[in-house]
Scaffold this active site. Structure first.
Site, PDB file in Angstrom:
ATOM      1  N   ASN A 436     -16.400  -6.730 -12.219  1.00 55.58           N
ATOM      2  CA  ASN A 436     -15.687  -6.901 -13.491  1.00 55.58           C
ATOM      3  C   ASN A 436     -14.397  -6.090 -13.525  1.00 55.58           C
ATOM      4  O   ASN A 436     -13.610  -6.122 -12.594  1.00 55.58           O
ATOM      5  CB  ASN A 436     -16.616  -6.563 -14.658  1.00 55.58           C
ATOM      6  CG  ASN A 436     -17.856  -7.427 -14.668  1.00 55.58           C
ATOM      7  OD1 ASN A 436     -17.812  -8.587 -14.271  1.00 55.58           O
ATOM      8  ND2 ASN A 436     -18.976  -6.879 -15.088  1.00 55.58           N
ATOM      9  N   GLY A 487     -30.979  -7.115   3.018  1.00 53.00           N
ATOM     10  CA  GLY A 487     -31.639  -7.146   4.312  1.00 53.00           C
ATOM     11  C   GLY A 487     -30.703  -7.609   5.417  1.00 53.00           C
ATOM     12  O   GLY A 487     -29.647  -8.187   5.177  1.00 53.00           O
TER      13      GLY A 487
END
Length: 550
Positions: A436, A487
């Site tokens: 943002n 991951g």
């Protein structure tokens, strides 16, 4: 006609004489004749092409420093094929515009795996509108505001972006107030003709809310509803993206890595040394292991289990087979994501399918896990942020041997900087995300705030991201304690791990990589925070070591 032509000729002559005088003064002030004489003496035995090259280098040093001439926003796809924002920076270098760099940032939207089709469709529309608005901001107002600004002046760039964002916030506020007033004027308020009768008085000895014949017993506190999400102004991602792009532009023009540029912003009194050319990572080769189970959108393997501790026991067995010692070679942090576990119909957390626990019982669960598995050094979002009492209880019980981390339970960076309440709920560290309207100056300010409060900073990646690896440079340059990545699956994740290895190699070559593997936890019950104070703030070199380590 003759007099008019003669007057114009005299005016042109005076202008030429004025330009010649300015040129002579410029040459005199910059000692150009001496520089040319030294250059010619040093290139006496060189070929003409070499002489011209040296002359070009000499005059290039006298050229005006690069300035931003254009900022371009584009709608591109992120790592999961959803729309996001790309920003390109063009600078004027020796009177010619040149494309310096580009960055791709993630949106603030979370990826929902099991959401309803209606929710998915509504979120896709909101996401597309947010990206389209950001592209419009960048290509219209922001590029005009930043024309002529030096990319090396990050503070000036961020100030321009902040002022622009504040004006957009004010416009949005005025628009909402206008819409509300139009709705109020269009719908008349009904006036009741007969006032409602007051409720009958309670019978003596009967408390309000108590059923007839019920015995006095302990009643659990009702579960507080989730707090509404912080509003996000549509298009705000343009602010953070442009700020990051300008920082990366400054790094490229200075011919140094982005993490050194960010470190210079946080430690202006200690400018970091210029990095040497990097080499490839010489890690050991590993055979491809077969993967079973389902891969989540975060690139993590998800498995089914019968007990809470079964995944931890599985990891212990894997580490034993690999020759890794838990608690020494590998530490664990459990991302509880408790806000996703709450079953509001029962008022309890569903820790497993069909297994529910109250907030108080969750405290006992975490204490038991930390006792049985000492390699667990952190719990991330162990409760919803509304369960403040349980945050306090867990911090009191485990704060001296575990990190209690707030991620989704934390406020946004803008809110943290606004009120400074970083311990609501009570925690020992926060996970920060560059999304943002967060600028580079905001990241520096919030990490300085956390350092002053003896809290650890963790930089985390959003749910849906791109293969842009700037996040790693930000983590190293800001000196955060850990970096939270997904991951080892898919390019947008693996590229960030590769960037960690590359920075580690650079720091080793420059002898700037330390080895401080000791984990120091703060006793959150002690107001003086002696344990955290003993550790002290991390230097840029130590910050690089920690980020590379994790």
């Amino acid at each position: 006609m003759g007099e008019e032509g003669g007057g114009r000729s005299c005016g042109t002559t005076r202008e030429l004489q004025k330009l010649k005088q300015q040129a002579l003064e410029y040459y005199r002030e910059n000692d150009v004749p001496r520089r040319l004489e030294e250059l010619l003496n040093s290139t006496f035995y060189l070929q003409p092409a070499d002489v011209y090259g040296h002359l070009a280098n000499c005059f290039s040093k006298l050229a005006k420093p690069p300035t931003i001439c254009k900022v371009v926003g584009k709608n591109v796809l992120d790592g999961v094929g959803l729309p996001t924002l790309q920003v390109e920076i063009f600078c004027t270098i020796q009177n010619f515009p040149k494309n310096i760099c580009s960055v791709v940032v993630a949106t603030h939207f979370e990826v929902q795996e099991n959401a309803s089709p209606e929710l998915v469709e509504a979120e896709e529309a909101d996401r597309l509108q947010a990206v389209s608005t950001a592209v419009q901001w960048v290509n219209e107002a922001i590029t005009q505001e930043l024309q002529g600004v030096a990319p090396s002046d990050q503070a000036a760039v961020d100030q321009v972006l902040r002022a622009f964002f504040e004006s957009k916030v004010q416009e949005d506020k005025e628009r909402r107030e206008l819409d509300r007033s139009l709705e109020d004027s269009a719908v008349p308020t009904p006036v009741p003709l007969i006032p409602p009768a007051p409720p009958p008085p309670l019978p003596p000895g009967k408390k309000k809310g108590q059923k007839q014949g019920a015995k006095d017993s302990f009643i659990e506190k009702p579960v507080l509803p989730p707090e509404p999400a912080e509003p996000v102004l549509c298009g705000s991602m343009a602010i953070g993206a442009v700020s990051l792009a300008v920082a990366k532009t400054c790094a490229m023009l200075s011919d140094r890595p982005l993490y050194l540029t960010v470190a210079a912003l946080k430690h202006p009194q200690l400018p970091p040394p210029k990095a040497e050319p990097k080499k490839g990572h010489n890690g050991s080769k590993r055979g491809h292991q077969p993967v079973t189970g389902k891969m989540s959108h975060l690139g993590c393997l998800t498995i089914t289990y019968d007990t809470i501790e079964q995944p931890l026991i599985l990891i212990q067995g894997i580490c034993a087979n690999l020759g890794l010692e838990m608690g020494t070679n590998l530490h664990l942090a459990i991302n509880c994501a408790a806000h996703e576990l709450m079953d509001y119909s029962k008022g309890k957390y569903e820790v497993m399918t069909g297994a529910h626990k109250s907030a108080a019982e969750m405290v006992d669960l975490y204490v038991d896990l930390a006792t049985r598995f000492p390699s667990v050094i952190a719990f991330i979002d162990p409760f919803r942020k509304e369960d403040s009492e349980q945050w306090d209880s867990l911090s009191n019980a485990l704060g001296s041997r575990c990190y209690i981390i707030a991620a989704s339970a934390s406020k946004s960076i803008s809110r943290l900087l606004e009120d400074g309440a970083i311990s609501t709920p009570k925690s020992s560290g926060l996970i920060l995300k560059h999304t943002n309207q967060t600028t580079m100056s905001d990241l520096v300010e919030v990490t300085n705030l956390l350092d002053s409060k003896k809290h650890i900073s963790i930089l985390g990646s959003p749910d849906a991201e791109s293969s842009d690896d700037s996040l790693v440079d930000l983590a190293v340059g800001l000196g955060v304690r850990f970096i939270k990545l997904g991951g080892l699956s898919r390019g947008e994740r693996v590229t960030k791990y590769n960037r960690v290895f590359a920075i580690e190699d650079e720091l080793v070559q420059n002898r700037a990589l330390g080895f401080n593997e000791e984990l120091t936890f703060s006793d959150l019950n002690e107001e003086d925070g002696k344990a955290a104070e003993a550790a002290g703030p991390l230097s840029p070199a130590e910050a690089g070591e920690e980020s590379a380590e994790v």
